[in-house]
Enzyme design. Structure first.
Site, PDB file in Angstrom:
ATOM      1  N   HIS A  32       0.613  -1.247   0.205  1.00 42.72           N
ATOM      2  CA  HIS A  32      -0.202   0.756   0.183  1.00 42.72           C
ATOM      3  C   HIS A  32       0.758   0.816  -0.310  1.00 42.72           C
ATOM      4  CE1 HIS A  32      -4.033  -1.547   0.504  1.00 42.72           C
ATOM      5  NE2 HIS A  32      -3.254  -2.821   1.435  1.00 42.72           N
ATOM      6  N   PRO A  33       0.758   2.498  -0.665  1.00 44.40           N
ATOM      7  CA  PRO A  33       1.569   3.851  -0.371  1.00 44.40           C
ATOM      8  C   PRO A  33       0.925   3.979   0.881  1.00 44.40           C
ATOM      9  CG  PRO A  33      -1.009   3.390  -1.798  1.00 44.40           C
ATOM     10  CD  PRO A  33      -0.747   2.392  -1.503  1.00 44.40           C
TER      11      PRO A  33
ATOM     12  N   GLU B  32     -10.645   4.447  -3.917  1.00 45.06           N
ATOM     13  CA  GLU B  32     -10.284   4.217  -2.368  1.00 45.06           C
ATOM     14  C   GLU B  32     -10.274   4.926  -1.567  1.00 45.06           C
ATOM     15  OE1 GLU B  32      -8.178   0.893  -2.013  1.00 45.06           O
ATOM     16  OE2 GLU B  32      -8.625  -1.008  -3.371  1.00 45.06           O
TER      17      GLU B  32
ATOM     18  N   ALA C  60     -10.214   3.624   3.614  1.00 49.18           N
ATOM     19  CA  ALA C  60     -10.330   5.136   3.647  1.00 49.18           C
ATOM     20  C   ALA C  60     -11.476   5.442   2.195  1.00 49.18           C
ATOM     21  CB  ALA C  60      -9.356   5.739   2.610  1.00 49.18           C
TER      22      ALA C  60
END
Length: 329
Positions: free
Chosen positions: A55-56, A77, A112
C-alpha cells in the site's frame, strides 16, 4: 480470477495463491468467505506485512496519484480523502505516517473509502497510541476490508457488471450482518453454516429453560465523526450498533442474531437479555415489571482477530436475584 488478479486485491502472495487454488468463484459471497478464511487462518504475520507493504503511504500524495492512475483496484478508494485534503492536512498526514511507521514498522493502513482526510488523520493519531500487537491486528482487519472492496470490483469486472455483483459494491464489507446494518458480503446462509454468535437462557431457580425472553446483539463501533446512533452512546469514543434480535423459544434458545457464517468480524459485542417481562411473569406472580430486580442483563465480550473463525456460544444462567454467564460450545 488468476493469482495475479487476487494479488491486486491483497498484496500477500500466499493469499493470492490460495485464492487462485480455490477459485473460480461463482459468487462474491463465496469469494469473500474464502478470502476471510485464508487471511485469518492461512496467511501468517509475514504475509500480513507483505500485504501492508503493497500500500502507498496515506499522505504521500504523489505516490497515491501515481498508483491510482495505474491500478484500477486502488482507484477511488481514497478519493474522498484526496478531494477533502488541504495543504496543512496533507503535511500532517505525511508527518504522522512517518511517526507511525517509525513506531510500528509498517505503514498506517485504513480502509479509506468514504472517509475525509480529517477523519483519517484523527484515526491515525488515535491509533498511534496503541500497543504494537493491537496495531498489527487493527491493520490486518483494515486490510481485509480493503480486500473485500477490491474483490467486489474484480468480480464485477469479470462478470461484466452483473447486477448481483454490483449490488455488493455499496456495502461496507467489514461489518457483520449488513455492515452491521443487516448482511455482510460473504455471510449468506448455507446449510452447513450457523450464526457465529448464539445463546440460550436457563432459569437456574426453576431448573428450566427461560422462554419468551427478548434478546438483542450489538457491536461496538468506534466513532469516526461526532455523534452516535443510540442514546447510551459514549460520543467521544463510539456507540453500540444493532446487529440482530430474537426471542428465546421453549428450549430457552435464541433464534439467529446474525447471518450464518464461518467468519466473525473481530470486535466488542454485547448481548442484552430483556428479562423484566419474563421474571415478572414466572417468578412470584409479579405483574409489575418495575418491581423486578434485574430488568435486563448485559454480557459484553471481545472477539480477537485470531478468533475470527471460531464460534461463540454465550448462555445466560438466570435467577430473580442473580445471573451469570460463560463461553459454551
Amino acid at each position: 480470477m488468476t493469482e495475479a488478479g487476487f494479488l491486486g486485491c491483497c498484496g500477500s502472495t500466499r493469499f493470492a495463491r490460495e485464492m487462485a487454488l480455490r477459485g473460480p468463484f461463482s459468487s462474491l459471497d463465496l469469494a469473500v468467505e474464502a478470502s476471510r478464511e485464508i487471511w485469518w487462518n492461512k496467511v501468517d504475520v509475514s504475509g500480513w506485512l507483505e500485504a501492508f507493504a503493497a500500500h502507498p503511504r496515506i499522505g504521500d500524495v504523489e505516490a497515491l496519484r501515481t498508483k491510482f492512475a495505474s491500478e484500477r483496484f486502488c482507484s477511488g478508494e481514497q478519493e474522498a480523502a484526496l478531494s477533502s485534503a488541504n495543504e496543512q492536512t496533507l503535511h500532517e498526514l505525511a508527518d504522522w505516517n512517518r511517526k507511525y511507521e517509525g513506531k510500528f514498522g509498517f505503514v498506517f493502513l485504513i480502509c479509506a473509502a468514504g472517509k475525509s482526510s480529517s477523519e483519517i488523520l484523527a484515526a491515525l493519531k488515535e491509533r498511534y497510541s496503541n500497543r504494537p500487537i493491537e496495531e498489527l491486528q487493527n491493520a490486518a482487519s483494515e486490510q481485509q476490508k480493503i480486500t473485500e472492496l477490491r474483490l467486489a470490483k474484480l468480480m464485477s469486472n469479470d462478470a461484466n457488471s452483473s447486477p448481483a455483483v454490483e449490488a455488493k459494491l455499496g456495502d461496507t464489507p467489514a461489518a457483520p450482518s449488513t455492515d452491521v446494518k443487516q448482511a455482510t458480503p460473504g455471510t449468506g446462509p448455507a446449510s452447513n453454516l450457523r450464526p457465529p454468535i448464539t445463546t440460550h437462557v436457563l432459569d437456574v431457580a426453576l431448573g428450566k429453560p427461560g422462554s419468551g425472553i427478548d434478546v438483542s446483539l450489538h457491536l461496538w463501533t468506534e466513532n469516526s465523526s461526532p455523534g452516535g446512533s443510540e442514546a447510551n452512546a459514549d460520543e467521544s469514543h463510539g456507540f453500540w450498533t444493532p446487529v440482530g434480535k430474537s426471542v428465546t423459544n421453549n428450549d430457552g434458545r435464541s433464534g439467529p442474531l446474525m447471518t450464518p457464517s464461518n467468519y466473525l468480524q473481530p470486535g466488542k459485542y454485547r448481548i442484552t437479555f430483556h428479562t423484566a417481562a419474563y421474571l415478572a411473569r414466572v417468578h412470584g406472580g409479579e405483574k409489575n415489571e418495575g418491581s423486578v430486580f434485574y430488568p435486563y442483563a448485559m454480557v459484553v465480550f471481545e472477539v480477537k482477530p485470531s478468533q475470527a473463525g471460531e464460534h461463540f456460544h454465550i448462555p445466560l444462567l438466570l435467577a430473580p436475584y442473580s445471573f451469570s454467564t460463560y463461553r459454551g460450545s
